[in-house]
Design a protein around this motif. Structure first.
Motif, PDB file in Angstrom:
ATOM      1  N   PHE A   1       0.831  -1.207   0.000  1.00 24.08           N
ATOM      2  CA  PHE A   1       0.000   0.000   0.000  1.00 24.08           C
ATOM      3  C   PHE A   1       0.865   1.256   0.000  1.00 24.08           C
ATOM      4  CE2 PHE A   1      -2.427   3.333   2.249  1.00 24.08           C
ATOM      5  CZ  PHE A   1      -3.509   3.427   1.380  1.00 24.08           C
ATOM      6  N   ALA A   2       1.957   1.198   0.728  1.00 23.53           N
ATOM      7  CA  ALA A   2       2.807   2.382   0.848  1.00 23.53           C
ATOM      8  C   ALA A   2       3.638   2.621  -0.402  1.00 23.53           C
ATOM      9  CB  ALA A   2       3.723   2.245   2.068  1.00 23.53           C
ATOM     10  N   SER A   3       4.103   1.523  -1.043  1.00 26.68           N
ATOM     11  CA  SER A   3       5.079   1.683  -2.122  1.00 26.68           C
ATOM     12  C   SER A   3       4.540   1.364  -3.509  1.00 26.68           C
ATOM     13  CB  SER A   3       6.283   0.781  -1.853  1.00 26.68           C
ATOM     14  OG  SER A   3       5.898  -0.585  -1.929  1.00 26.68           O
ATOM     15  N   GLY A   4       3.429   0.601  -3.583  1.00 29.35           N
ATOM     16  CA  GLY A   4       2.934   0.182  -4.888  1.00 29.35           C
ATOM     17  C   GLY A   4       3.642  -1.043  -5.424  1.00 29.35           C
ATOM     18  N   VAL A   5       4.433  -1.708  -4.587  1.00 31.68           N
ATOM     19  CA  VAL A   5       5.133  -2.940  -4.971  1.00 31.68           C
ATOM     20  C   VAL A   5       4.825  -3.990  -3.915  1.00 31.68           C
ATOM     21  CG1 VAL A   5       7.339  -4.030  -5.462  1.00 31.68           C
ATOM     22  CG2 VAL A   5       6.978  -1.633  -6.075  1.00 31.68           C
ATOM     23  N   SER A   6       4.197  -5.094  -4.336  1.00 27.36           N
ATOM     24  CA  SER A   6       3.726  -6.071  -3.352  1.00 27.36           C
ATOM     25  C   SER A   6       4.756  -7.126  -3.007  1.00 27.36           C
ATOM     26  CB  SER A   6       2.467  -6.773  -3.878  1.00 27.36           C
ATOM     27  OG  SER A   6       2.807  -7.687  -4.907  1.00 27.36           O
ATOM     28  N   GLY A   7       5.766  -7.304  -3.869  1.00 30.94           N
ATOM     29  CA  GLY A   7       6.731  -8.366  -3.605  1.00 30.94           C
ATOM     30  C   GLY A   7       6.121  -9.745  -3.717  1.00 30.94           C
ATOM     31  N   GLY A   8       5.120  -9.919  -4.596  1.00 29.87           N
ATOM     32  CA  GLY A   8       4.486 -11.228  -4.772  1.00 29.87           C
ATOM     33  C   GLY A   8       3.515 -11.576  -3.672  1.00 29.87           C
TER      34      GLY A   8
ATOM     35  N   THR B   1       1.666   9.181  -5.611  1.00 32.53           N
ATOM     36  CA  THR B   1       1.499   8.169  -4.569  1.00 32.53           C
ATOM     37  C   THR B   1       0.154   8.315  -3.867  1.00 32.53           C
ATOM     38  OG1 THR B   1       3.874   8.056  -4.217  1.00 32.53           O
ATOM     39  CG2 THR B   1       2.470   7.213  -2.460  1.00 32.53           C
ATOM     40  N   THR B   2      -0.199   9.554  -3.538  1.00 33.85           N
ATOM     41  CA  THR B   2      -1.467   9.776  -2.852  1.00 33.85           C
ATOM     42  C   THR B   2      -2.638   9.340  -3.717  1.00 33.85           C
ATOM     43  OG1 THR B   2      -0.563  11.632  -1.603  1.00 33.85           O
ATOM     44  CG2 THR B   2      -2.965  11.524  -1.815  1.00 33.85           C
ATOM     45  N   ARG B   3      -2.574   9.673  -5.007  1.00 34.81           N
ATOM     46  CA  ARG B   3      -3.664   9.288  -5.908  1.00 34.81           C
ATOM     47  C   ARG B   3      -3.776   7.763  -6.026  1.00 34.81           C
ATOM     48  NH1 ARG B   3      -7.765  11.552  -6.426  1.00 34.81           N
ATOM     49  NH2 ARG B   3      -8.588   9.484  -5.959  1.00 34.81           N
ATOM     50  N   ARG B   4      -2.607   7.089  -6.093  1.00 34.72           N
ATOM     51  CA  ARG B   4      -2.631   5.629  -6.191  1.00 34.72           C
ATOM     52  C   ARG B   4      -3.248   5.014  -4.937  1.00 34.72           C
ATOM     53  NH1 ARG B   4      -0.104   1.637  -4.134  1.00 34.72           N
ATOM     54  NH2 ARG B   4       1.362   2.991  -3.023  1.00 34.72           N
ATOM     55  N   GLN B   5      -2.883   5.531  -3.778  1.00 31.72           N
ATOM     56  CA  GLN B   5      -3.424   4.981  -2.537  1.00 31.72           C
ATOM     57  C   GLN B   5      -4.927   5.236  -2.432  1.00 31.72           C
ATOM     58  OE1 GLN B   5      -0.753   6.893   0.268  1.00 31.72           O
ATOM     59  NE2 GLN B   5       0.437   5.009   0.510  1.00 31.72           N
ATOM     60  N   LEU B   6      -5.367   6.390  -2.872  1.00 34.65           N
ATOM     61  CA  LEU B   6      -6.812   6.659  -2.884  1.00 34.65           C
ATOM     62  C   LEU B   6      -7.523   5.701  -3.837  1.00 34.65           C
ATOM     63  CD1 LEU B   6      -6.773  10.563  -2.818  1.00 34.65           C
ATOM     64  CD2 LEU B   6      -7.780   9.081  -1.063  1.00 34.65           C
TER      65      LEU B   6
ATOM     66  N   LEU C   1      -3.060  10.635   6.877  1.00 43.65           N
ATOM     67  CA  LEU C   1      -4.461  10.215   6.999  1.00 43.65           C
ATOM     68  C   LEU C   1      -4.700   8.914   6.239  1.00 43.65           C
ATOM     69  CD1 LEU C   1      -6.363  13.611   6.596  1.00 43.65           C
ATOM     70  CD2 LEU C   1      -6.122  12.249   8.685  1.00 43.65           C
ATOM     71  N   LEU C   2      -4.114   8.789   5.045  1.00 40.01           N
ATOM     72  CA  LEU C   2      -4.273   7.564   4.256  1.00 40.01           C
ATOM     73  C   LEU C   2      -3.713   6.359   4.998  1.00 40.01           C
ATOM     74  CD1 LEU C   2      -3.379   8.926   0.711  1.00 40.01           C
ATOM     75  CD2 LEU C   2      -5.520   7.806   1.330  1.00 40.01           C
ATOM     76  N   ASP C   3      -2.527   6.533   5.572  1.00 36.98           N
ATOM     77  CA  ASP C   3      -1.921   5.428   6.324  1.00 36.98           C
ATOM     78  C   ASP C   3      -2.804   5.022   7.500  1.00 36.98           C
ATOM     79  OD1 ASP C   3       0.228   5.331   4.649  1.00 36.98           O
ATOM     80  OD2 ASP C   3       1.527   6.566   5.911  1.00 36.98           O
TER      81      ASP C   3
END
Length: 561
Positions: A41-48, A159-164, A278-280
């Protein structure tokens, strides 16, 4: 500044949601998954994250060992070609076939698990509404996976837009679950209940408020002046009204006071940093619920794959069914086996026409000897029966229009092995190794499929070993199917009737002595080798013609040169 949302809702390990098991199995790796989800969620990379969640997903206990049947049944190929996962008419390109394979290769020992899966498939196949809702939820889950796994990697993004956007998908998924499967009696009702329970949590409400704040911070009233020619002459802002009912919205005065307070307390951060915090905080409030949702993607693919197999069979004019599975009563199992309209799913998955047949035996605890000509369908029958048993005990559709089977604790499939360059034994030695391996793996009451037993040696010695094998097999009360070309030997066994629990079926032939791919009681009287030779061009006349052609060829080449 608005304070952080309340403490996050937590989901104990024993409350893990599952579509495959009536009693969800606790995961020991939940904390590791939670950390991976937070990072995604924070980075946009899940690591599988999603694949690891399925690779480590616990399954119900099973006594079946895939090493004893998966290779000879081409199970991986069947999953890839036969369990086609589609949603909304489109095929998903990132299906976790390894997880589907693992589920199919480990039929559960607990009969309640298989029944739980059959009930879900019964409702999905019986209701177009439920299936559509299921596919829509799966599509949402795929979109959420793409958002968390960094589908936009290599591109510039906010990043903010992706998390939203991730939160929007999370909200849509929970909303869709809570609004779907109304009236469901199977495990599908658990999805609806889960979605409804999440929507009642404080974490969900905080997420909704934040998304509403992002979408509707204020309302702007505008008056537009249009001329007679239809062109805009100008516009005037009449009013600007900020939302006052959203807890994330502060008045201008309160926003300035908050910034001044943070300044004197030594804090320096922008409005964007405030939104990131706030997103976190909001995501932390729903993280436990998202964590429970992640493994569902793979479980949904199991059911969509089963429905895809059903669709594939129907497109070929064949029928599948949810079978009747009866328990094995040790020592007294005289129950019949019935497979009507049985077909080979490997053929169908490969696009080859499959001819259905009926297979009925008076008892399941028996050794069935199958005789008949080459290319008559004997090996395909072994595969069909084995796959039907495998799918039946796994709670899936079976390749037959009607099926009544008895549970087995395991399956051993041994088809003829091709000669290998590194093998240390001849054909007889390899056959003896195969027989030894069979008895090492085979337990009481298991199902066994043996193709062309003892075909690698001369008939006299082969028949002796053959009789030894089937005599000893009877002590294990197996559900055994064995093909053989030892016709005289099979006829003697049928005539003497000295081995208990042995049955005989043969390939059916038409009036022209061609295989019908049906099976009837009895022992074949011929393997029709001459018919096969003629079909493949191995008659005396054709071979002599080839010899004459080859003898003339050097002369012709010499003249041309």
């Amino acid at each position: 500044m608005k304070p952080s949302p309340p403490a996050p809702d937590t989901a104990p390990a024993h409350e893990v949601l599952s579509l495959l098991h009536p009693d969800p199995i606790a995961r020991p790796d939940l904390e590791e998954m939670r950390q991976a989800l937070s990072f995604a969620f924070a980075s946009g990379v899940s690591g599988g994250l999603f694949s690891q969640a399925l690779d480590r997903a616990p399954l119900a206990p099973s006594t079946w060992d895939p090493k004893s049947f998966a290779q000879d049944l081409f199970l991986e190929e069947f999953v890839a070609r036969g369990f086609r996962v589609r949603a909304g008419g489109e095929r998903d390109t990132v299906v976790n076939r390894a997880f589907i394979f693992r589920v199919l290769a480990h039929p559960p020992s607990d009969t309640r698990v298989a029944e739980h899966r059959r009930e879900i498939l019964r409702e999905l196949s019986g209701s177009t509404v439920f299936r559509r809702q299921f596919e829509e939820l799966y599509t949402l889950a795929c979109r959420l996976r793409a958002a968390l796994e960094g589908a936009t990697a290599g591109k510039k993004f906010d990043t903010t837009r992706r998390q939203l956007d991730v939160l929007v998908l999370v909200k849509e998924a929970f909303d869709r679950m809570s609004e779907s499967f109304e009236g469901a009696k199977s495990g599908l009702s658990g999805l609806r209940e889960f979605g409804t329970s999440v929507r009642e949590t404080e974490g969900y409400r905080s997420m909704v408020d934040l998304l509403d704040y992002d979408e509707h911070l204020a309302t702007l009233g505008v008056t537009i002046r249009v001329g007679a020619d239809g062109r805009v002459r100008g516009f005037e802002v009449r009013n600007l009204r900020e939302r006052q009912d959203n807890p994330f919205v502060l008045s201008p005065a309160r926003r300035w006071l908050a910034k001044i307070e943070m300044f004197f307390r030594g804090y320096r951060f922008s409005d964007g940093e405030v939104m990131a915090r706030l997103l976190d905080a909001v995501f932390e409030g729903i993280e436990a619920h998202v964590l429970r949702f992640i493994p569902l993607l793979g479980e949904m693919e199991v059911y969509l794959g089963a429905l895809g197999f059903r669709d594939l069979a129907e497109a070929a004019g064949l029928e599948v069914c949810l079978p009747e599975i009866r328990p094995d009563v040790e020592g007294t199992n005289e129950q019949p086996r019935k497979l009507l309209g049985l077909f080979n799913p490997l053929l169908v998955a490969s696009g080859v026409r499959a001819v259905p047949c009926d297979l009925v035996t008076d008892r399941t605890s028996a050794t069935v000897l199958i005789t008949g000509p080459n290319s008559g369908g004997k090996t395909r029958l072994l595969q069909s029966v084995a796959i039907a048993q495998l799918l039946a005990q796994g709670g899936m559709f079976v390749p037959a229009r009607e099926a009544s089977l008895v549970r087995v604790p395991g399956l051993v499939v041994s088809l003829i092995q091709e000669t290998r360059v590194d093998q240390s034994e001849g054909r007889l030695g390899m056959e003896l190794v195969r027989i030894r391996a069979l008895f090492e793996m085979l337990g009481p009451g298991a199902m066994v499929m043996l193709d062309e037993l003892c075909s690698g040696t001369n008939p006299s010695e082969g028949e002796e070993i053959f009789e030894l094998v089937i005599t000893l097999l009877s002590k294990l009360r197996p559900q055994a199917f064995i093909t053989t070309h030892f016709l005289t030997f099979a006829a003697r066994l049928a005539r003497e009737n000295a081995i208990a629990g042995i049955r005989f079926i043969q390939v059916g032939l038409d009036a022209a002595h061609r295989p019908t791919y049906q099976f009837v009681a009895g022992v074949a009287t011929t393997s029709l080798a001459s018919h096969a030779a003629a079909r493949l061009g191995v008659s005396r006349d054709e071979l002599e013609g080839l010899i004459d052609r080859n003898m003339r060829a050097p002369v012709v080449r010499a003249r041309e040169s």
